[in-house]
Each structure stands twice: as C-alpha cells, then as structure tokens.
Design a protein around this motif. Structure first.
Motif, PDB file in Angstrom:
ATOM      1  N   THR A  20       0.826  -1.206   0.000  1.00 32.07           N
ATOM      2  CA  THR A  20       0.000   0.000   0.000  1.00 32.07           C
ATOM      3  C   THR A  20       0.862   1.258   0.000  1.00 32.07           C
ATOM      4  O   THR A  20       0.507   2.253  -0.630  1.00 32.07           O
ATOM      5  CB  THR A  20      -0.969   0.020   1.204  1.00 32.07           C
ATOM      6  OG1 THR A  20      -0.227  -0.105   2.404  1.00 32.07           O
ATOM      7  CG2 THR A  20      -2.003  -1.072   1.100  1.00 32.07           C
ATOM      8  N   LYS A  21       2.008   1.212   0.661  1.00 28.87           N
ATOM      9  CA  LYS A  21       2.927   2.351   0.657  1.00 28.87           C
ATOM     10  C   LYS A  21       3.465   2.601  -0.755  1.00 28.87           C
ATOM     11  O   LYS A  21       3.496   3.743  -1.220  1.00 28.87           O
ATOM     12  CB  LYS A  21       4.084   2.093   1.627  1.00 28.87           C
ATOM     13  CG  LYS A  21       5.023   3.251   1.763  1.00 28.87           C
ATOM     14  CD  LYS A  21       6.122   2.958   2.765  1.00 28.87           C
ATOM     15  CE  LYS A  21       7.112   4.099   2.829  1.00 28.87           C
ATOM     16  NZ  LYS A  21       8.218   3.803   3.725  1.00 28.87           N
ATOM     17  N   ARG A  22       3.875   1.531  -1.449  1.00 21.21           N
ATOM     18  CA  ARG A  22       4.356   1.672  -2.823  1.00 21.21           C
ATOM     19  C   ARG A  22       3.267   2.212  -3.740  1.00 21.21           C
ATOM     20  O   ARG A  22       3.535   3.040  -4.621  1.00 21.21           O
ATOM     21  CB  ARG A  22       4.857   0.333  -3.358  1.00 21.21           C
ATOM     22  CG  ARG A  22       6.280   0.017  -2.967  1.00 21.21           C
ATOM     23  CD  ARG A  22       6.824  -1.166  -3.755  1.00 21.21           C
ATOM     24  NE  ARG A  22       6.089  -2.392  -3.456  1.00 21.21           N
ATOM     25  CZ  ARG A  22       6.411  -3.259  -2.515  1.00 21.21           C
ATOM     26  NH1 ARG A  22       7.469  -3.043  -1.778  1.00 21.21           N
ATOM     27  NH2 ARG A  22       5.691  -4.335  -2.322  1.00 21.21           N
ATOM     28  N   GLN A  23       2.032   1.748  -3.556  1.00 19.05           N
ATOM     29  CA  GLN A  23       0.924   2.203  -4.390  1.00 19.05           C
ATOM     30  C   GLN A  23       0.644   3.689  -4.168  1.00 19.05           C
ATOM     31  O   GLN A  23       0.387   4.422  -5.128  1.00 19.05           O
ATOM     32  CB  GLN A  23      -0.335   1.378  -4.102  1.00 19.05           C
ATOM     33  CG  GLN A  23      -1.474   1.672  -5.052  1.00 19.05           C
ATOM     34  CD  GLN A  23      -1.133   1.326  -6.490  1.00 19.05           C
ATOM     35  OE1 GLN A  23      -0.511   0.315  -6.767  1.00 19.05           O
ATOM     36  NE2 GLN A  23      -1.517   2.192  -7.400  1.00 19.05           N
ATOM     37  N   LYS A  24       0.716   4.156  -2.926  1.00 17.85           N
ATOM     38  CA  LYS A  24       0.519   5.575  -2.643  1.00 17.85           C
ATOM     39  C   LYS A  24       1.611   6.413  -3.299  1.00 17.85           C
ATOM     40  O   LYS A  24       1.346   7.485  -3.856  1.00 17.85           O
ATOM     41  CB  LYS A  24       0.506   5.830  -1.141  1.00 17.85           C
ATOM     42  CG  LYS A  24      -0.775   5.415  -0.469  1.00 17.85           C
ATOM     43  CD  LYS A  24      -0.723   5.709   1.021  1.00 17.85           C
ATOM     44  CE  LYS A  24      -1.965   5.201   1.717  1.00 17.85           C
ATOM     45  NZ  LYS A  24      -1.926   5.449   3.169  1.00 17.85           N
ATOM     46  N   GLU A  25       2.853   5.947  -3.235  1.00 14.74           N
ATOM     47  CA  GLU A  25       3.961   6.668  -3.867  1.00 14.74           C
ATOM     48  C   GLU A  25       3.785   6.721  -5.386  1.00 14.74           C
ATOM     49  O   GLU A  25       4.046   7.745  -6.007  1.00 14.74           O
ATOM     50  CB  GLU A  25       5.290   6.004  -3.518  1.00 14.74           C
ATOM     51  CG  GLU A  25       5.720   6.204  -2.092  1.00 14.74           C
ATOM     52  CD  GLU A  25       6.981   5.439  -1.749  1.00 14.74           C
ATOM     53  OE1 GLU A  25       7.529   4.719  -2.624  1.00 14.74           O
ATOM     54  OE2 GLU A  25       7.426   5.539  -0.595  1.00 14.74           O
ATOM     55  N   GLN A  26       3.336   5.611  -5.994  1.00 11.99           N
ATOM     56  CA  GLN A  26       3.110   5.571  -7.433  1.00 11.99           C
ATOM     57  C   GLN A  26       1.989   6.540  -7.828  1.00 11.99           C
ATOM     58  O   GLN A  26       2.106   7.252  -8.819  1.00 11.99           O
ATOM     59  CB  GLN A  26       2.760   4.143  -7.889  1.00 11.99           C
ATOM     60  CG  GLN A  26       2.485   4.016  -9.373  1.00 11.99           C
ATOM     61  CD  GLN A  26       3.683   4.263 -10.261  1.00 11.99           C
ATOM     62  OE1 GLN A  26       4.830   4.062  -9.872  1.00 11.99           O
ATOM     63  NE2 GLN A  26       3.433   4.723 -11.463  1.00 11.99           N
ATOM     64  N   ASN A  27       0.917   6.597  -7.048  1.00  8.18           N
ATOM     65  CA  ASN A  27      -0.188   7.510  -7.333  1.00  8.18           C
ATOM     66  C   ASN A  27       0.258   8.961  -7.214  1.00  8.18           C
ATOM     67  O   ASN A  27      -0.121   9.804  -8.036  1.00  8.18           O
ATOM     68  CB  ASN A  27      -1.370   7.242  -6.406  1.00  8.18           C
ATOM     69  CG  ASN A  27      -2.055   5.933  -6.715  1.00  8.18           C
ATOM     70  OD1 ASN A  27      -1.905   5.374  -7.796  1.00  8.18           O
ATOM     71  ND2 ASN A  27      -2.796   5.425  -5.751  1.00  8.18           N
ATOM     72  N   LYS A  28       1.077   9.263  -6.201  1.00  4.67           N
ATOM     73  CA  LYS A  28       1.595  10.618  -6.026  1.00  4.67           C
ATOM     74  C   LYS A  28       2.488  10.995  -7.212  1.00  4.67           C
ATOM     75  O   LYS A  28       2.416  12.114  -7.718  1.00  4.67           O
ATOM     76  CB  LYS A  28       2.379  10.703  -4.714  1.00  4.67           C
ATOM     77  CG  LYS A  28       2.857  12.074  -4.365  1.00  4.67           C
ATOM     78  CD  LYS A  28       3.565  12.077  -3.017  1.00  4.67           C
ATOM     79  CE  LYS A  28       4.112  13.435  -2.695  1.00  4.67           C
ATOM     80  NZ  LYS A  28       4.850  13.440  -1.425  1.00  4.67           N
ATOM     81  N   PHE A  29       3.317  10.049  -7.664  1.00  3.94           N
ATOM     82  CA  PHE A  29       4.178  10.282  -8.823  1.00  3.94           C
ATOM     83  C   PHE A  29       3.335  10.534 -10.075  1.00  3.94           C
ATOM     84  O   PHE A  29       3.609  11.460 -10.839  1.00  3.94           O
ATOM     85  CB  PHE A  29       5.102   9.079  -9.031  1.00  3.94           C
ATOM     86  CG  PHE A  29       5.905   9.143 -10.299  1.00  3.94           C
ATOM     87  CD1 PHE A  29       6.987  10.002 -10.410  1.00  3.94           C
ATOM     88  CD2 PHE A  29       5.591   8.339 -11.385  1.00  3.94           C
ATOM     89  CE1 PHE A  29       7.733  10.062 -11.579  1.00  3.94           C
ATOM     90  CE2 PHE A  29       6.327   8.387 -12.550  1.00  3.94           C
ATOM     91  CZ  PHE A  29       7.401   9.254 -12.641  1.00  3.94           C
ATOM     92  N   ALA A  30       2.298   9.731 -10.288  1.00  4.87           N
ATOM     93  CA  ALA A  30       1.437   9.881 -11.467  1.00  4.87           C
ATOM     94  C   ALA A  30       0.745  11.245 -11.459  1.00  4.87           C
ATOM     95  O   ALA A  30       0.579  11.867 -12.508  1.00  4.87           O
ATOM     96  CB  ALA A  30       0.415   8.755 -11.530  1.00  4.87           C
ATOM     97  N   ASP A  31       0.358  11.719 -10.287  1.00  8.00           N
ATOM     98  CA  ASP A  31      -0.289  13.026 -10.192  1.00  8.00           C
ATOM     99  C   ASP A  31       0.685  14.172 -10.427  1.00  8.00           C
ATOM    100  O   ASP A  31       0.271  15.268 -10.801  1.00  8.00           O
ATOM    101  CB  ASP A  31      -0.959  13.191  -8.828  1.00  8.00           C
ATOM    102  CG  ASP A  31      -2.152  12.264  -8.653  1.00  8.00           C
ATOM    103  OD1 ASP A  31      -2.705  11.802  -9.671  1.00  8.00           O
ATOM    104  OD2 ASP A  31      -2.517  11.985  -7.486  1.00  8.00           O
ATOM    105  N   SER A  32       1.976  13.945 -10.211  1.00 11.50           N
ATOM    106  CA  SER A  32       2.968  15.012 -10.370  1.00 11.50           C
ATOM    107  C   SER A  32       3.558  15.081 -11.775  1.00 11.50           C
ATOM    108  O   SER A  32       4.400  15.935 -12.030  1.00 11.50           O
ATOM    109  CB  SER A  32       4.096  14.830  -9.355  1.00 11.50           C
ATOM    110  OG  SER A  32       4.891  13.706  -9.692  1.00 11.50           O
TER     111      SER A  32
END
Length: 95
Positions: A20-32
């Motif tokens: 879940t931590k990796r998924q949150k980081e990936q989502n934050k990256f995609a939004d940036s």
C-alpha cells in the motif's frame, strides 16, 4: 488462537503494508507528471511527455513519433532508476 493472530500481524507487516505504501507513492508520482518530463513506462519505453489529457499521456518517443499511454503505465521506479543522478536527461535529443 494466538498463533493465528501472530501470522495475520506478520502478513500485514511484511506484505500488505509495504504494498500500500508503494501504491501511494506511485499515485503521487502519477499526479505530479507534467509536460516535458522524461519518463519510462512499465514496458521499458523511454519518452518525453508531450501532452496530458486526464488519464491519457502522449509520449514523444522519437522525432515526431508519439505514443499514447495511461498514467498508470508510467513507472516511478524505472524512471528513478534510469535518471538516478537527479538530472532530467532525456532519451530524446534536442533539435
């Protein structure tokens, strides 16, 4: 009963929580993501973001060659691994 509780806690600590931590980081990256960034897709395609239309990203993969991807297809880990020196050196030469 205590044994099963311990198994659930270990499973949560070592599998569910890191994922879940990796998924949150990936989502934050995609939004940036923004136009002009050099990125790598999950399949290993290198390109520069040319256009962002909602969840669709158009990558310039060569001179006047464009391919459309979804935001989720852009890999945070692979992009950071390729450009780990912190500079945004791109695979596409400037004209």
């Amino acid at each position: 009963m205590l044994f099963f509780g311990l198994i659930i806690i270990v499973f949560w600590l070592f599998i569910i929580r890191p994922q879940t931590k990796r998924q949150k980081e990936q989502n934050k990256f995609a939004d940036s993501l923004e136009k002009g960034m050099d990125v790598v897709t999950n399949s290993g395609m290198l390109g520069r973001i040319n256009k962002i239309e909602g969840e669709i990203i158009t990558l310039e993969v060569g001179t006047k060659n464009y391919i459309r991807f979804t935001k989720s297809a852009i890999s945070k880990e692979m992009t950071e691994a390729i450009y780990k020196d912190g500079k945004n050196k791109g695979p596409i030469e400037e004209s």
